[in-house]
Motif scaffolding. Structure first.
Motif, short mmCIF file in Angstrom:
data_model
loop_
_atom_site.label_atom_id
_atom_site.label_comp_id
_atom_site.label_asym_id
_atom_site.label_seq_id
_atom_site.Cartn_x
_atom_site.Cartn_y
_atom_site.Cartn_z
N ILE A 18 0.85 -1.20 0.00
CA ILE A 18 0.00 0.00 0.00
C ILE A 18 0.88 1.24 0.00
CG2 ILE A 18 -1.72 1.33 1.28
CD1 ILE A 18 -2.79 -1.28 2.38
N ASN A 19 0.64 2.12 -0.96
CA ASN A 19 1.41 3.36 -1.04
C ASN A 19 0.95 4.34 0.04
OD1 ASN A 19 2.86 2.56 -3.30
ND2 ASN A 19 1.36 3.39 -4.73
N THR A 20 1.91 4.87 0.78
CA THR A 20 1.60 5.91 1.76
C THR A 20 2.42 7.17 1.51
OG1 THR A 20 3.21 4.92 3.29
CG2 THR A 20 0.88 4.30 3.58
N ASP A 21 3.31 7.13 0.53
CA ASP A 21 4.09 8.31 0.15
C ASP A 21 3.35 9.09 -0.94
OD1 ASP A 21 6.11 7.56 1.89
OD2 ASP A 21 7.18 6.43 0.36
N SER A 22 3.75 10.33 -1.15
CA SER A 22 3.09 11.17 -2.15
C SER A 22 3.63 10.93 -3.56
CB SER A 22 3.24 12.64 -1.78
OG SER A 22 4.60 13.00 -1.70
N LEU A 23 4.71 10.15 -3.71
CA LEU A 23 5.24 9.79 -5.02
C LEU A 23 4.93 8.32 -5.28
CD1 LEU A 23 6.88 10.26 -7.60
CD2 LEU A 23 8.95 9.73 -6.29
N TRP A 24 4.15 8.06 -6.31
CA TRP A 24 3.80 6.68 -6.66
C TRP A 24 4.59 6.28 -7.90
CZ3 TRP A 24 -2.26 6.07 -6.17
CH2 TRP A 24 -2.63 6.35 -4.84
N ILE A 25 5.51 5.35 -7.74
CA ILE A 25 6.32 4.86 -8.85
C ILE A 25 5.69 3.57 -9.36
CG2 ILE A 25 8.58 4.03 -9.56
CD1 ILE A 25 9.81 5.82 -7.42
N ILE A 26 5.21 3.61 -10.59
CA ILE A 26 4.56 2.46 -11.21
C ILE A 26 5.36 2.07 -12.43
CG2 ILE A 26 2.42 1.62 -12.25
CD1 ILE A 26 0.94 3.81 -10.65
N GLN A 46 -3.56 0.48 -11.30
CA GLN A 46 -2.98 0.51 -9.95
C GLN A 46 -3.43 1.73 -9.16
OE1 GLN A 46 -1.44 -0.45 -12.77
NE2 GLN A 46 0.46 -1.54 -12.37
N ILE A 47 -3.79 2.82 -9.87
CA ILE A 47 -4.22 4.03 -9.16
C ILE A 47 -5.55 3.82 -8.46
CG2 ILE A 47 -4.89 6.44 -9.45
CD1 ILE A 47 -2.76 6.68 -11.62
N PRO A 48 -6.63 3.40 -9.18
CA PRO A 48 -7.87 3.14 -8.44
C PRO A 48 -7.72 2.03 -7.41
CG PRO A 48 -8.06 2.44 -10.73
CD PRO A 48 -6.82 3.26 -10.63
N HIS A 49 -6.88 1.04 -7.69
CA HIS A 49 -6.69 -0.04 -6.71
C HIS A 49 -6.18 0.52 -5.38
CE1 HIS A 49 -5.84 -4.14 -5.32
NE2 HIS A 49 -4.79 -3.60 -4.74
N VAL A 222 1.85 12.43 -6.86
CA VAL A 222 2.52 12.46 -8.16
C VAL A 222 2.79 11.03 -8.60
CG1 VAL A 222 4.56 13.19 -9.44
CG2 VAL A 222 3.60 14.68 -7.67
N LYS A 223 2.36 10.70 -9.80
CA LYS A 223 2.58 9.37 -10.36
C LYS A 223 3.78 9.41 -11.29
CE LYS A 223 0.77 8.50 -14.12
NZ LYS A 223 -0.12 8.34 -15.29
N ASN A 224 4.73 8.52 -11.09
CA ASN A 224 5.86 8.37 -12.00
C ASN A 224 5.70 7.03 -12.70
OD1 ASN A 224 8.20 8.61 -13.39
ND2 ASN A 224 9.56 8.58 -11.64
N PHE A 225 5.34 7.08 -13.96
CA PHE A 225 5.00 5.88 -14.72
C PHE A 225 6.07 5.63 -15.76
CE2 PHE A 225 1.77 3.95 -17.87
CZ PHE A 225 2.06 2.68 -17.43
N GLY A 226 6.71 4.47 -15.67
CA GLY A 226 7.84 4.17 -16.55
C GLY A 226 7.45 3.86 -17.97
#
Length: 255
Positions: A18-26, A46-49, A222-226
């Motif tokens: 579970i992400n708890t940081d403000s930067l989501w690396i996907i 993964q975002i709605p999940h 913030v989402k960082n999507f590779g």
């Protein structure tokens, strides 16, 4: 504190997914099962999940007023949440419903409704379904005119100015959150636009619309999507463009 999820606070150390940081690396989009990346402009499951895990329980009702290919409804169904999706284009709504039904579950409901989220009769929808409140609203609107989704004049991606876009988005907020249960959450997933040598901060503009309506801002993520198609195997040219045109590259990750 009210509990809005099925998580056990005593087991918080076990929730390492579970992400708890403000930067989501996907690293990569989930394309399993009914999730497909074919629809232009759909977003990462993964975002709605993550959002549904944190802010909903099994059996809760989730509304997505910009349903598109049904990403959020597919994820809600997988997680045992009930969901309502509103989609402006009837043919997209039909295709999405068929896709969602390939993962049908008997323990939750999925309602797909063609219509304009600004003006659709939410009173009638709620009455027909037989519920009084929604427990979560998730919005993934067009990023203004970056991608044109249809020729429909009511499509937010066809608005001619930023002011018109925000006015239309405000109408969606008013109509889609009117049944949101008190103290429950709404999430807006949107990117910014770069045009005419400047950033148009759509995220901040939309956020301010919610604040003007009396919503409390809980977080900016913030989402960082590779895996981005526009930059695949082109890191060099994008780096060159960034240096020569005085901007920073948006949302790219090097593995």
């Amino acid at each position: 504190m009210a509990r809005y999820n099925d998580l056990d606070p005593e087991k918080w150390k076990e929730y390492d997914d579970i992400n708890t940081d403000s930067l989501w690396i996907i690293d990569k989009r989930d394309n399993s099962g009914a999730h497909t990346g074919d629809y232009h402009g759909n977003f990462v499951p993964q975002i709605p999940h993550q959002l549904f895990t944190r802010y909903t329980k099994k059996g809760d009702w989730i509304l997505d007023p910009f349903m598109g290919s049904g990403t959020s409804l597919i994820e809600a169904q997988r997680m045992g949440r009930n969901s309502i999706g509103i989609e402006l284009q009837p043919e997209v709504a039909r295709e999405s419903y068929d896709r969602i039904q390939t993962e049908h579950r008997d323990d939750c409901s999925v309602k797909v409704i063609p219509g304009d989220s600004r003006t659709i009769n939410m009173d009638r929808i709620m009455e027909t379904i037989g519920i009084n409140k929604l427990q979560f609203v998730i919005m993934h609107p067009p990023y203004w005119d970056i991608i044109k989704f249809s020729d429909n004049k009511n499509d937010l991606s066809n608005t001619e100015s930023l002011e018109e876009f925000l006015d239309s988005f405000e109408e969606v907020i008013d109509n889609s959150t009117k049944y949101l249960e008190k103290n429950r959450y709404c999430a807006c997933v949107i990117g910014d636009k770069y045009a005419n040598s400047q950033v148009v901060p759509l995220g901040f503009h939309c956020m301010n619309k919610f604040i003007e309506k009396g919503f409390l801002l809980k977080a900016i993520l913030v989402k960082n999507f590779g895996e981005t198609k526009g930059k695949t195997n082109q890191q060099g040219i994008w780096r060159y463009r960034a240096i020569t045109n005085d901007f920073y590259i948006f949302n790219i990750q090097r593995n």
